[in-house]
Design a protein around this motif. Sequence first.
Motif, PDB file in Angstrom:
ATOM      1  N   THR A 542       0.834  -1.206   0.000  1.00 43.22           N
ATOM      2  CA  THR A 542       0.000   0.000   0.000  1.00 43.22           C
ATOM      3  C   THR A 542       0.866   1.254   0.000  1.00 43.22           C
ATOM      4  OG1 THR A 542      -0.086  -0.096   2.415  1.00 43.22           O
ATOM      5  CG2 THR A 542      -1.871  -1.178   1.208  1.00 43.22           C
ATOM      6  N   GLY A 543       0.210   2.404  -0.150  1.00 42.05           N
ATOM      7  CA  GLY A 543       0.943   3.654  -0.213  1.00 42.05           C
ATOM      8  C   GLY A 543       1.787   3.933   1.009  1.00 42.05           C
ATOM      9  N   GLY A 544       1.296   3.555   2.198  1.00 38.99           N
ATOM     10  CA  GLY A 544       2.044   3.788   3.421  1.00 38.99           C
ATOM     11  C   GLY A 544       3.325   2.982   3.510  1.00 38.99           C
ATOM     12  N   TRP A 545       3.356   1.801   2.887  1.00 37.09           N
ATOM     13  CA  TRP A 545       4.538   0.949   2.902  1.00 37.09           C
ATOM     14  C   TRP A 545       5.466   1.200   1.721  1.00 37.09           C
ATOM     15  CZ3 TRP A 545       6.075  -1.961   6.867  1.00 37.09           C
ATOM     16  CH2 TRP A 545       5.130  -2.326   7.835  1.00 37.09           C
ATOM     17  N   VAL A 546       4.890   1.583   0.590  1.00 39.10           N
ATOM     18  CA  VAL A 546       5.671   1.683  -0.656  1.00 39.10           C
ATOM     19  C   VAL A 546       6.132   3.118  -0.946  1.00 39.10           C
ATOM     20  CG1 VAL A 546       5.571   1.393  -3.158  1.00 39.10           C
ATOM     21  CG2 VAL A 546       4.536  -0.321  -1.665  1.00 39.10           C
ATOM     22  N   ALA A 547       5.196   4.069  -0.984  1.00 38.63           N
ATOM     23  CA  ALA A 547       5.517   5.435  -1.409  1.00 38.63           C
ATOM     24  C   ALA A 547       5.951   6.343  -0.270  1.00 38.63           C
ATOM     25  CB  ALA A 547       4.301   6.043  -2.124  1.00 38.63           C
ATOM     26  N   ALA A 548       5.417   6.129   0.942  1.00 36.16           N
ATOM     27  CA  ALA A 548       5.760   7.002   2.070  1.00 36.16           C
ATOM     28  C   ALA A 548       7.252   6.995   2.390  1.00 36.16           C
ATOM     29  CB  ALA A 548       4.927   6.618   3.294  1.00 36.16           C
ATOM     30  N   PRO A 549       7.925   5.829   2.415  1.00 35.37           N
ATOM     31  CA  PRO A 549       9.366   5.852   2.677  1.00 35.37           C
ATOM     32  C   PRO A 549      10.149   6.640   1.623  1.00 35.37           C
ATOM     33  CG  PRO A 549       8.494   3.640   2.980  1.00 35.37           C
ATOM     34  CD  PRO A 549       7.408   4.446   2.339  1.00 35.37           C
ATOM     35  N   ALA A 550       9.710   6.579   0.371  1.00 35.73           N
ATOM     36  CA  ALA A 550      10.391   7.338  -0.682  1.00 35.73           C
ATOM     37  C   ALA A 550      10.256   8.834  -0.425  1.00 35.73           C
ATOM     38  CB  ALA A 550       9.809   6.970  -2.047  1.00 35.73           C
TER      39      ALA A 550
END
Length: 593
Positions: A542-550
């Motif tokens: 999901t966005g919290g796991w995939v895009a947030a760290p970036a």
Amino acid sequence: MIRRYFVRSQTKPLPPATAAELPSFDLQGGRPVELRLDGTAKQALETGRTRLLVAAVSFALAFSLIGWRLIDLGLMTDRHEPSIARDLSSGGLETGRADIVDRNGIVLATTLPTASLYANPRHVRDPEAAAAQLATVLPQASAAQLGAKLASERSFVWLQRNLTPRQHDAVNRLGIPGLYFQRERRRFYPHGALTPHVVGFTGVDNQGLAGIEQSFDDVLRASVKPLPLSLDIRIQHILSEELARSIDTFSAIGGAGVVMDVTTGEIVAMASLPSYDPAKPAAAAAEARFNRASLGAYEMGSIFKIFTTAMALNEGVVTLRDGYDTRQPIRISRFTIRDFKPKNRWLSIPEIFMYSSNIGTVHMAMDAGTPAQQTFLKRLGLLQPANIELPEVGQPIVPSPWREINTMTISYGYGLAVSPLQVAGAVASLVNGGTAVRPTLLKRDPAKVAKGPRIISEETSETIRRLMRLVVAKGSGRKANAEGYLVGGKTGTADKLAGRRYARNARISSFVAGFPMDKPRYVVFVTIDEPKPTKETHGYATGGWVAAPAVNNIVTRVAPLVGIAPRDNGNAMIEQLLVEINKSAEGRQLASN
């Protein structure tokens, strides 16, 4: 005039006429005698002497000039020798197309003179042998192809356009008759695959075919002054690198990102991956040339809850102390709307936003109504193509007719597809104080940028900033919490359509953020296409796991470059929200009793 001569005895007597004409010669003794020339003979001798003197002086002058030039070239090169690098820096080189530079003057596209090779086949003595020789220095062309061209009956054939200096020299050394060079100009892109979706590229005749090169083709042809873009090549590099890292980590098929100034609308970075080399666009796959950031249209999932919440708060439909019962899924026709991670209780407005409740968001949208939703999204620029200086701009996919079910699903990010560029612009308009901002790829003077029309009140804008900060500090966006930079944002995860149904294991995972949220300067948007879960993410993509760290990495690297120092003020921005949540819960408990 008198000349002295020595005359030897002759074995053959002179004719009488000759002897008569030279009475002063002693033909027997070999003694010098005086010879007097008058009339025509004297004039001819003087003319010859004058011509000889002029020729001698001319040759002396020519050899003096050649000698001086040889000395000049050998000893004074730095002062006189033509230099492409020096001419480019001084603006003295005539290129026929202006440079494109980033906001700091770094060259993104420039034009340099090149040589192109052509032949007159009628002058080539041995086409087969010439082709074999050429193939050794022109690796892009085969001997068979070159031989066919050199054996044709035409008087002109191109062999290869825009040779490198090494190739030019190598062909010249072959000394093949019938080969000629044509001086041309070629566009060069020093940063390669870092900026092609923005800068674009040109054809062999230097005509703009994509990106800024196409949009400003006439301007670039008519001007010698560089065209400054809003891009910062340093931030562009960071964005591209972090996107590539996320795509690789989650085995995704692509991604896109935007970094935007919330006040001026300047796009300081915009990337789409996979990318391609603008010097060789024909060799790139169609997928690589596709600009996901401006041309792609995607359902953004829960990111749209920012817009629904802002609309409801600004229109007075709800306050922070209001809330909705989220225990029961919403059923309409054959559809059922549920929460991804249900809390199974009454939630306040801040909790609906923090926990990303689909049910609570749908209730807000329905209370506001379909007309209000349409008007608000239109004012944010989400129902029409982005107004940006690129030819590659996508059309949003808008439902028609716009039914009640569309109002519901659009409230949490399904049923309306937009581009990453549109999302970045809409969020910037909400967090910058509430005034519309138009994205631009041209460098702007902040002092000359007029404020756009008001979208929401300053009070609502401040509330949205605090809600976004709450998501990063306490909610699903905690992996975007770049320490010290007051990041606020919202996750978004949307399943992709596969025909007429949504795919189970193909999704778009996104995160949009602003920083620093007490006084935002930039919006960062990252989206990853079809990420795969990993062991480290416990099976989530999901966005919290995939895009947030970036986004976390991007903010941490970009902030020092733009002069934003880290601060330690903890959760001061969300303290009031936490108070409102507690008061809402207490009020609800009293009402139920």
